[in-house]
Scaffold this motif. Structure first.
Motif, PDB file in Angstrom:
ATOM      1  N   MET A  26      64.328  22.536  38.724  1.00 47.02           N
ATOM      2  CA  MET A  26      63.004  22.319  39.320  1.00 47.02           C
ATOM      3  C   MET A  26      62.638  23.376  40.357  1.00 47.02           C
ATOM      4  O   MET A  26      61.887  23.123  41.276  1.00 47.02           O
ATOM      5  CB  MET A  26      62.955  20.931  39.970  1.00 47.02           C
ATOM      6  CG  MET A  26      64.064  20.689  40.983  1.00 47.02           C
ATOM      7  SD  MET A  26      63.722  19.370  42.147  1.00 47.02           S
ATOM      8  CE  MET A  26      62.277  19.949  42.985  1.00 47.02           C
ATOM      9  N   THR A  29      58.927  24.052  40.751  1.00 53.34           N
ATOM     10  CA  THR A  29      58.256  22.923  41.412  1.00 53.34           C
ATOM     11  C   THR A  29      58.486  22.984  42.918  1.00 53.34           C
ATOM     12  O   THR A  29      57.561  22.734  43.706  1.00 53.34           O
ATOM     13  CB  THR A  29      58.763  21.596  40.831  1.00 53.34           C
ATOM     14  OG1 THR A  29      58.406  21.533  39.444  1.00 53.34           O
ATOM     15  CG2 THR A  29      58.165  20.408  41.558  1.00 53.34           C
ATOM     16  N   TYR A 137      65.106  15.980  36.321  1.00 55.17           N
ATOM     17  CA  TYR A 137      64.895  17.332  35.819  1.00 55.17           C
ATOM     18  C   TYR A 137      65.878  17.638  34.688  1.00 55.17           C
ATOM     19  O   TYR A 137      66.885  16.949  34.505  1.00 55.17           O
ATOM     20  CB  TYR A 137      64.985  18.367  36.940  1.00 55.17           C
ATOM     21  CG  TYR A 137      66.275  18.389  37.731  1.00 55.17           C
ATOM     22  CD1 TYR A 137      67.447  18.919  37.191  1.00 55.17           C
ATOM     23  CD2 TYR A 137      66.332  17.900  39.037  1.00 55.17           C
ATOM     24  CE1 TYR A 137      68.626  18.967  37.918  1.00 55.17           C
ATOM     25  CE2 TYR A 137      67.500  17.941  39.782  1.00 55.17           C
ATOM     26  CZ  TYR A 137      68.645  18.473  39.213  1.00 55.17           C
ATOM     27  OH  TYR A 137      69.818  18.504  39.937  1.00 55.17           O
ATOM     28  N   HIS A 153      54.864  19.474  34.970  1.00 56.27           N
ATOM     29  CA  HIS A 153      54.277  20.218  36.076  1.00 56.27           C
ATOM     30  C   HIS A 153      53.865  21.590  35.548  1.00 56.27           C
ATOM     31  O   HIS A 153      54.710  22.482  35.387  1.00 56.27           O
ATOM     32  CB  HIS A 153      55.272  20.365  37.220  1.00 56.27           C
ATOM     33  CG  HIS A 153      54.747  21.187  38.354  1.00 56.27           C
ATOM     34  ND1 HIS A 153      55.570  21.883  39.213  1.00 56.27           N
ATOM     35  CD2 HIS A 153      53.476  21.448  38.771  1.00 56.27           C
ATOM     36  CE1 HIS A 153      54.829  22.534  40.101  1.00 56.27           C
ATOM     37  NE2 HIS A 153      53.558  22.285  39.843  1.00 56.27           N
ATOM     38  N   LEU A 155      52.777  25.382  35.177  1.00 55.25           N
ATOM     39  CA  LEU A 155      53.090  26.542  35.999  1.00 55.25           C
ATOM     40  C   LEU A 155      52.288  27.745  35.528  1.00 55.25           C
ATOM     41  O   LEU A 155      52.030  27.904  34.332  1.00 55.25           O
ATOM     42  CB  LEU A 155      54.580  26.893  35.904  1.00 55.25           C
ATOM     43  CG  LEU A 155      55.606  25.805  36.196  1.00 55.25           C
ATOM     44  CD1 LEU A 155      57.006  26.316  35.869  1.00 55.25           C
ATOM     45  CD2 LEU A 155      55.516  25.348  37.641  1.00 55.25           C
ATOM     46  N   GLU A 202      57.477  22.973  34.102  1.00 53.92           N
ATOM     47  CA  GLU A 202      58.728  22.244  34.250  1.00 53.92           C
ATOM     48  C   GLU A 202      58.425  20.797  33.895  1.00 53.92           C
ATOM     49  O   GLU A 202      57.337  20.294  34.182  1.00 53.92           O
ATOM     50  CB  GLU A 202      59.275  22.360  35.676  1.00 53.92           C
ATOM     51  CG  GLU A 202      59.871  23.729  35.952  1.00 53.92           C
ATOM     52  CD  GLU A 202      60.435  23.878  37.341  1.00 53.92           C
ATOM     53  OE1 GLU A 202      61.293  24.756  37.528  1.00 53.92           O
ATOM     54  OE2 GLU A 202      60.029  23.140  38.268  1.00 53.92           O
TER      55      GLU A 202
END
Length: 215
Positions: A26, A29, A137, A153, A155, A202
């Motif tokens: 992660m 993140t 994760y 998430h 990116l 992620e």
């Protein structure tokens, strides 16, 4: 794309079995959350590596991945690959870590991870953080245990590449391993990005959560 809207966390707990697990699972993140709010508090617990060069790598790396306040990191010396034999010690360390703060979200390995150290940690985390949002994760590796994540998430390309650069810069002890390369890191992130209509992402395993529609 379906979105889950929530206020950004101000206090984050991150847990890893080994030095580099958190950053691999992660890291982007962490970069995004702490970059958006430098006052975010990050508390971290890693089970193995204390007193070795790997601990030094981890401290330097997590500081780089946290853009604002330095993370509060504790590294234990549980032998690598032997976590199940140290169940009591890990359980007690998690209980003490839990008493150290009240996080808005907890990041840890997911229960389906085939590595025994990751899996044990994933199984114990909910026993201490019983009323918290826990996001599992993923760590790409030799075992065929890639999960079906429920939360993504997204990116930017810049953030995904920055994560890879930092991994190679700070974890020099791992750069000779055949799985530790930019193609692997960006490849998984690209797949997760495709799954959520983003350049990269992620992804996390979400076992349980509540939602409130207003107060």
């Amino acid at each position: 794309m379906i979105g889950l809207f929530a206020r950004p966390p101000r206090r984050i707990a991150v847990l890893g079995a080994h030095c580099d697990d958190i950053a691999i699972g992660m890291g982007a993140t962490l970069l995004a959350l702490t970059g958006a709010d430098p006052e975010v508090e990050v508390r971290a617990l890693v089970l193995s590596g204390a007193g070795t060069a790997r601990e030094a790598e981890e401290r330097a790396a997590l500081t780089a991945f946290c853009a604002g306040r330095p993370p509060l990191l504790e590294v234990l010396d549980v032998p690598d690959g032997r976590a199940p034999a140290h169940w009591d010690r890990i359980k007690n360390a998690l209980a003490e870590f839990r008493r150290g703060g009240e996080p808005d979200v907890v990041f840890a390995p997911h229960r389906g991870d085939a590595h025994q150290d990751h899996r044990l940690l994933a199984e114990l985390v909910p026993t201490e953080f019983r009323d918290h949002l826990i996001l599992g994760y993923e760590i790409l590796k030799w075992e065929t245990d890639t999960p079906t994540p429920a939360l993504y998430h997204p990116l930017t390309a810049e953030l995904a590449h920055r994560k890879s650069r930092l991994l190679h810069e700070y974890y020099l002890s791992q750069t000779g391993r055949d799985w530790f390369d930019e193609q692997a890191f960006l490849g998984l992130a690209r797949i997760r990005g495709v799954q959520c209509h983003a350049p990269y992402a992620e992804a996390f395993v979400l076992e349980k959560a509540t939602i409130r529609w207003g107060e």
